[in-house]
Design a protein around this motif. Structure first.
Motif, PDB file in Angstrom:
ATOM      1  N   ALA A 132       0.840  -1.278   0.059  1.00  0.00           N
ATOM      2  CA  ALA A 132      -0.029   0.094   0.040  1.00  0.00           C
ATOM      3  C   ALA A 132       0.668   1.252   0.086  1.00  0.00           C
ATOM      4  O   ALA A 132       0.531   2.263  -0.664  1.00  0.00           O
ATOM      5  CB  ALA A 132      -0.798  -0.138   1.290  1.00  0.00           C
ATOM      6  N   ALA A 133       2.018   1.136   0.709  1.00  0.00           N
ATOM      7  CA  ALA A 133       2.915   2.325   0.825  1.00  0.00           C
ATOM      8  C   ALA A 133       3.442   2.598  -0.659  1.00  0.00           C
ATOM      9  O   ALA A 133       3.578   3.834  -1.080  1.00  0.00           O
ATOM     10  CB  ALA A 133       3.897   2.235   1.725  1.00  0.00           C
ATOM     11  N   THR A 134       3.822   1.530  -1.432  1.00  0.00           N
ATOM     12  CA  THR A 134       4.302   1.707  -2.441  1.00  0.00           C
ATOM     13  C   THR A 134       3.342   2.322  -3.615  1.00  0.00           C
ATOM     14  O   THR A 134       3.680   3.136  -4.372  1.00  0.00           O
ATOM     15  CB  THR A 134       4.827   0.197  -3.099  1.00  0.00           C
ATOM     16  N   SER A 135       2.116   1.782  -3.443  1.00  0.00           N
ATOM     17  CA  SER A 135       0.783   2.435  -4.370  1.00  0.00           C
ATOM     18  C   SER A 135       0.655   3.738  -4.161  1.00  0.00           C
ATOM     19  O   SER A 135       0.395   4.473  -5.215  1.00  0.00           O
ATOM     20  CB  SER A 135      -0.278   1.368  -4.389  1.00  0.00           C
ATOM     21  N   SER A 136       0.883   4.003  -2.842  1.00  0.00           N
ATOM     22  CA  SER A 136       0.666   5.747  -2.676  1.00  0.00           C
ATOM     23  C   SER A 136       1.936   6.667  -3.059  1.00  0.00           C
ATOM     24  O   SER A 136       1.738   7.816  -2.794  1.00  0.00           O
ATOM     25  CB  SER A 136       0.479   5.773  -0.952  1.00  0.00           C
ATOM     26  N   LEU A 137       2.896   6.134  -3.525  1.00  0.00           N
ATOM     27  CA  LEU A 137       4.012   7.003  -3.897  1.00  0.00           C
ATOM     28  C   LEU A 137       3.423   7.722  -5.396  1.00  0.00           C
ATOM     29  O   LEU A 137       4.158   8.878  -5.418  1.00  0.00           O
ATOM     30  CB  LEU A 137       5.181   5.907  -4.358  1.00  0.00           C
ATOM     31  N   LYS A 138       2.792   7.245  -5.926  1.00  0.00           N
ATOM     32  CA  LYS A 138       2.232   7.830  -7.193  1.00  0.00           C
ATOM     33  C   LYS A 138       1.002   8.609  -7.050  1.00  0.00           C
ATOM     34  O   LYS A 138       0.573   9.861  -7.231  1.00  0.00           O
ATOM     35  CB  LYS A 138       2.386   6.786  -8.260  1.00  0.00           C
ATOM     36  N   ARG A 139      -0.155   7.596  -6.849  1.00  0.00           N
ATOM     37  CA  ARG A 139      -1.599   8.216  -6.741  1.00  0.00           C
ATOM     38  C   ARG A 139      -2.136   7.580  -5.573  1.00  0.00           C
ATOM     39  O   ARG A 139      -3.384   8.089  -5.602  1.00  0.00           O
ATOM     40  CB  ARG A 139      -2.149   7.906  -8.028  1.00  0.00           C
ATOM     41  N   GLY A 140      -2.002   6.528  -5.135  1.00  0.00           N
ATOM     42  CA  GLY A 140      -2.826   6.038  -4.274  1.00  0.00           C
ATOM     43  C   GLY A 140      -3.842   4.759  -4.737  1.00  0.00           C
ATOM     44  O   GLY A 140      -3.965   4.942  -5.966  1.00  0.00           O
ATOM     45  N   SER A 141      -4.360   3.940  -3.858  1.00  0.00           N
ATOM     46  CA  SER A 141      -5.268   3.053  -4.416  1.00  0.00           C
ATOM     47  C   SER A 141      -6.441   2.902  -3.564  1.00  0.00           C
ATOM     48  O   SER A 141      -6.138   2.544  -2.362  1.00  0.00           O
ATOM     49  CB  SER A 141      -4.588   1.744  -4.628  1.00  0.00           C
ATOM     50  N   TYR A 142      -7.795   2.842  -4.186  1.00  0.00           N
ATOM     51  CA  TYR A 142      -8.788   2.633  -3.230  1.00  0.00           C
ATOM     52  C   TYR A 142      -8.944   1.139  -2.764  1.00  0.00           C
ATOM     53  O   TYR A 142      -9.367   0.970  -1.766  1.00  0.00           O
ATOM     54  CB  TYR A 142     -10.164   3.029  -4.157  1.00  0.00           C
ATOM     55  N   PHE A 143      -8.388   0.458  -3.540  1.00  0.00           N
ATOM     56  CA  PHE A 143      -8.239  -1.051  -3.434  1.00  0.00           C
ATOM     57  C   PHE A 143      -7.592  -1.529  -1.976  1.00  0.00           C
ATOM     58  O   PHE A 143      -7.930  -2.077  -1.024  1.00  0.00           O
ATOM     59  CB  PHE A 143      -8.052  -2.010  -4.523  1.00  0.00           C
ATOM     60  N   MET A 144      -6.305  -0.840  -2.162  1.00  0.00           N
ATOM     61  CA  MET A 144      -5.206  -1.007  -0.891  1.00  0.00           C
ATOM     62  C   MET A 144      -5.601  -0.439   0.033  1.00  0.00           C
ATOM     63  O   MET A 144      -5.375  -0.544   1.266  1.00  0.00           O
ATOM     64  CB  MET A 144      -3.839  -0.652  -1.419  1.00  0.00           C
ATOM     65  N   ALA A 145      -6.463   0.850  -0.025  1.00  0.00           N
ATOM     66  CA  ALA A 145      -7.071   1.699   0.962  1.00  0.00           C
ATOM     67  C   ALA A 145      -7.811   0.692   1.685  1.00  0.00           C
ATOM     68  O   ALA A 145      -7.924   0.831   3.129  1.00  0.00           O
ATOM     69  CB  ALA A 145      -7.767   2.644   0.551  1.00  0.00           C
ATOM     70  N   GLY A 146      -8.816  -0.019   1.025  1.00  0.00           N
ATOM     71  CA  GLY A 146      -9.765  -0.954   1.650  1.00  0.00           C
ATOM     72  C   GLY A 146      -9.050  -2.049   2.646  1.00  0.00           C
ATOM     73  O   GLY A 146      -9.582  -2.418   3.626  1.00  0.00           O
TER      74      GLY A 146
END
Length: 283
Positions: A208-222
């Motif tokens: 989730a931290a990696t995905s947040s480097l660019k734009r964030g992820s609703y899926f990983m937020a869940g």
């Protein structure tokens, strides 16, 4: 008009993240049951029918959340899944928790576990959101400066990395304990599955931290919200038992205070990270 449609879309995506959160919580319950079944001696563990229902709902809710993040074509179908899940949880709470209290069939009337009740309430709220959230999909993105969202995402990354580090620490403590168990230092509420879940949580938090480097992820937020929710309710459950033990003169789980203290910090940090991702998610 575009602003209104965007807000409806954002609400749908946030609700989808919370749907994934519920699905992840059910996946934890199902995985725990499966792990207990295969790790126990033959005949010592009963894999009852409702575990299969929990596993099915875990899959349906995670897939439903993932679908609703992208579009609302299956909005009504997802709403039906949420309503069915609410009914199942309400039945489970009554049959496994309320009825034994009424009938007094248990020798020790421990504290009431509110986890399933909370999940049922959240699921019902999500049902109404999807029912009344009319279809709204932007064909063109709004022209807005989203630089401010980067600060929220950076903050979420800090909390995510900290949560992952604490989860690894938690796993190490549990593993060390079960490698050299002592009769005077027995764990009552903690088992080796908790170490496995802590390791998986750490991995997911770092993803989730990696995905947040660019734009964030609703899926990983869940998923992150699910991790935070599970650790927070586990801590609350432990605190309820400690209060119950003190009132009734029992001596329970003094050696696990530190473990659940770490779980509380991981839970708060993870849940806050999920909220930050939802706020800072870039289009």
């Amino acid at each position: 008009m575009k602003e209104r449609i965007f807000l409806l879309q954002k609400l749908r995506q946030v609700a989808a993240s919370f749907t994934i959160m519920i699905g992840f919580a059910q996946l934890y319950s199902f995985s725990s049951a499966v792990y207990g079944y295969f790790m126990s001696d033959a005949g010592d563990y009963n894999f009852v029918w409702n575990y299969w229902i929990i596993g099915l709902f875990a899959l349906l809710l995670i897939v439903s959340g993932a679908v609703m993040i992208q579009n609302d074509i299956f909005r009504l179908a997802v709403a039906v899944v949420l309503l069915a899940y609410t009914a199942f949880q309400a039945f489970s709470v009554y049959f496994y928790q309320i009825q034994p209290l009424i009938d007094k069939t248990e020798d020790i009337q421990g504290p009431f576990n509110y986890t399933n009740s909370i999940l049922a309430v959240i699921s019902l709220v999500l049902f109404f959101i999807f029912i009344f959230n009319k279809k709204g999909q932007l064909s063109t993105e709004l022209n807005q400066n989203e630089n401010w969202k980067r600060k929220w995402l950076i903050t979420s990354i800090v909390f995510l990395v900290a949560s992952a580090g604490l989860a690894i620490w938690l796993a190490v403590i549990i593993i060390q304990h079960f490698q050299n168990p002592k009769a005077s230092d027995a764990y009552i509420f903690t088992n080796d599955f908790d170490a496995l879940f802590a390791c998986v949580s750490a991995l997911l938090l770092l993803i989730a931290a990696t995905s947040s480097l660019k734009r964030g992820s609703y899926f990983m937020a869940g998923i992150v919200l699910g991790i935070g929710f599970l650790y927070l309710v586990n801590y609350t459950w432990f605190e309820q038992w400690m209060t119950f033990a003190i009132k009734n003169g029992y001596d329970l789980a003094k050696n696990e205070n530190r473990l659940f203290g770490i779980q509380f910090v991981v839970g708060v940090s993870s849940f806050l990270s999920g909220i930050l991702i939802l706020i800072g998610r870039k289009r």
